[in-house]
Scaffold this motif. Structure first.
Motif, PDB file in Angstrom:
ATOM      1  N   VAL A 148       0.835  -1.204   0.000  1.00  0.00           N
ATOM      2  CA  VAL A 148       0.000   0.000   0.000  1.00  0.00           C
ATOM      3  C   VAL A 148       0.870   1.255   0.000  1.00  0.00           C
ATOM      4  N   ALA A 149       0.598   2.170  -0.926  1.00  0.00           N
ATOM      5  CA  ALA A 149       1.301   3.462  -0.982  1.00  0.00           C
ATOM      6  C   ALA A 149       2.813   3.276  -0.932  1.00  0.00           C
ATOM      7  N   THR A 150       3.313   2.491  -1.877  1.00  0.00           N
ATOM      8  CA  THR A 150       4.734   2.158  -1.855  1.00  0.00           C
ATOM      9  C   THR A 150       5.193   1.806  -3.257  1.00  0.00           C
ATOM     10  N   ASP A 151       6.356   1.174  -3.373  1.00  0.00           N
ATOM     11  CA  ASP A 151       6.867   0.755  -4.680  1.00  0.00           C
ATOM     12  C   ASP A 151       7.879  -0.361  -4.459  1.00  0.00           C
ATOM     13  N   ILE A 262      -1.828  -4.164  -5.732  1.00  0.00           N
ATOM     14  CA  ILE A 262      -1.156  -2.872  -5.530  1.00  0.00           C
ATOM     15  C   ILE A 262      -2.213  -1.845  -5.131  1.00  0.00           C
ATOM     16  N   VAL A 263      -1.966  -1.131  -4.034  1.00  0.00           N
ATOM     17  CA  VAL A 263      -2.869  -0.051  -3.637  1.00  0.00           C
ATOM     18  C   VAL A 263      -2.095   1.261  -3.710  1.00  0.00           C
ATOM     19  N   THR A 264      -2.544   2.151  -4.578  1.00  0.00           N
ATOM     20  CA  THR A 264      -1.861   3.426  -4.750  1.00  0.00           C
ATOM     21  C   THR A 264      -2.776   4.577  -4.325  1.00  0.00           C
ATOM     22  N   VAL A 265      -2.193   5.730  -4.118  1.00  0.00           N
ATOM     23  CA  VAL A 265      -2.957   6.931  -3.724  1.00  0.00           C
ATOM     24  C   VAL A 265      -2.771   7.976  -4.820  1.00  0.00           C
ATOM     25  N   PHE A 270       5.128  10.974  -2.560  1.00  0.00           N
ATOM     26  CA  PHE A 270       6.292  10.291  -1.982  1.00  0.00           C
ATOM     27  C   PHE A 270       6.576   9.042  -2.818  1.00  0.00           C
ATOM     28  N   PHE A 271       5.627   8.104  -2.837  1.00  0.00           N
ATOM     29  CA  PHE A 271       5.653   6.995  -3.785  1.00  0.00           C
ATOM     30  C   PHE A 271       4.613   7.324  -4.866  1.00  0.00           C
ATOM     31  N   LEU A 272       5.082   7.632  -6.052  1.00  0.00           N
ATOM     32  CA  LEU A 272       4.216   8.231  -7.060  1.00  0.00           C
ATOM     33  C   LEU A 272       3.223   7.241  -7.644  1.00  0.00           C
ATOM     34  N   ASN A 276       3.277   3.290  -9.757  1.00  0.00           N
ATOM     35  CA  ASN A 276       2.463   2.109  -9.437  1.00  0.00           C
ATOM     36  C   ASN A 276       1.656   1.640 -10.640  1.00  0.00           C
ATOM     37  N   TRP A 277       1.085   2.592 -11.366  1.00  0.00           N
ATOM     38  CA  TRP A 277       0.291   2.222 -12.550  1.00  0.00           C
ATOM     39  C   TRP A 277       1.177   1.608 -13.623  1.00  0.00           C
ATOM     40  N   ASN A 278       2.383   2.143 -13.800  1.00  0.00           N
ATOM     41  CA  ASN A 278       3.312   1.546 -14.762  1.00  0.00           C
ATOM     42  C   ASN A 278       3.663   0.116 -14.367  1.00  0.00           C
ATOM     43  N   THR A 279       3.884  -0.087 -13.070  1.00  0.00           N
ATOM     44  CA  THR A 279       4.176  -1.444 -12.590  1.00  0.00           C
ATOM     45  C   THR A 279       3.009  -2.372 -12.903  1.00  0.00           C
TER      46      THR A 279
END
Length: 335
Positions: A148-151, A262-265, A270-272, A276-279
């Motif tokens: 969550v909110a990371t990479d 994957i949970v993105t914000v 900070f972690f863009l 995350n979407w590219n990953t």
């Protein structure tokens, strides 16, 4: 109850052998009687994830999204985080460690606890990055991971922010307070601070509320956290890399056998979220059980600790299994 563990003669990335002493907590069903969920804390967090002082109490507990009536929850204190108040356990040679080393320590600890499989792993920020590292190290360990909110890698932007933090930690007269105040500016977004404070000032003083708020967070961290721990955690952020230096994080992630959520914000600076979407786009081409979920918030990186209702709606399908599925999980544990 906090329990202690020692991983003996661990060899870190610099080749140093040393015993690693740290602590952990179990919550919910007793170990061995239920599916286990590993929860990794964020930079200044700790192993107390639920209960009255639990930092994820809104999501983890009896009858909650991650139900302690059904799951066993395991949370380690990251070695050197100082939560157990024992200075001897701090890692003063912190620059010899990478986050991959911490994953190796966790793997050794799981072995010592007799845990060979985990229903799920979840963690936010550096805790989520550590989850990526553990899953890359042990590709068959988890049925599901939720970073969550990371990479799975440190970006140059992340390293730049951590370099400023490092300068503050080494040169400031009030290093913990000042570093925390600086960190709060990139844990939140301009929109979040504008919405929270507007043009308000504290009482009849000329101090802007946002300045008072930063001072408050700085002083609060000084009261409960250690400088050596902050230096370690800030350094580890710069070492996130599940490729172990090859630069091919995608292949390392593709080898993870379990589901990846994957949970993105959308406002995280900070972690863009674009990383995350590219990953997700690239990984989903080579691994079909890959998913992405987006928290929509004005609050930036810290939204993963603020937007609990959104995170709950994301996690419920992952953890709120039907009775039939629960029975299958129980049977797989006892077989």
């Amino acid at each position: 109850m906090i329990q202690k563990i020692v991983v003996k003669e661990f060899e870190n990335s610099a080749g140093t052998l040393q015993d690693i002493r740290f602590s952990y907590e179990f919550f919910g069903k007793p170990p061995g009687e239920a599916p286990i969920v590993l929860v990794n804390h964020a930079l200044t967090g700790n192993s107390t994830v639920t209960g009255n002082t639990g930092w994820w109490e809104e999501l983890i507990g009896e009858g909650k999204c991650i139900d302690t009536n059904f799951f066993t929850i395991l949370a380690f204190n990251m070695p050197g985080n100082g939560y157990e108040e024992q200075d001897a356990n701090l890692l003063h040679n912190y620059k010899e460690f990478t986050l991959g080393d911490i994953a190796g320590i966790y793997a050794r600890a799981l072995d010592q606890l007799g845990i060979t499989s985990l229903y799920a792993g979840i963690g936010g920020s550096i805790g989520g990055a550590l989850l990526w590292e553990i899953a890359a190290l042990r590709p068959g360990l988890f049925k599901k991971i939720i970073p969550v909110a990371t990479d799975y890698k440190a970006s140059q932007w992340l390293r730049a922010l951590c370099k400023v933090q490092d300068q503050i930690l080494h040169n400031s007269a009030e290093p913990l307070k000042d570093a925390r105040m600086h960190a709060m500016t990139f844990y939140r977004s301009p929109q979040s601070l504008e919405a929270k404070f507007g043009n308000s000032v504290t009482g009849s003083s000329s101090v802007w509320d946002v300045e008072f708020w930063l001072e408050h967070h700085g002083r609060k961290l000084e009261e409960r956290f250690k400088l050596a721990s902050y230096k370690l955690m800030n350094h580890l952020l710069t070492t996130i890399d599940i490729s172990k230096g090859s630069g091919d994080q995608l292949s390392a992630a593709a080898r993870i056998e379990g589901e990846i959520h994957i949970v993105t914000v959308n406002s995280d600076r900070f972690f863009l979220p674009e990383d995350n979407w590219n990953t997700y786009v690239n990984l989903s081409l080579v691994k079909n059980n890959t998913y992405i979920h987006e928290i929509k918030s004005i609050h930036g990186h810290d939204a993963f600790l603020i937007e609990n209702s959104q995170l709950k709606s994301i996690l419920e399908p992952v953890f709120n299994t039907t009775n039939l599925e629960k029975q299958k999980i129980k049977e797989s544990i006892s077989s």
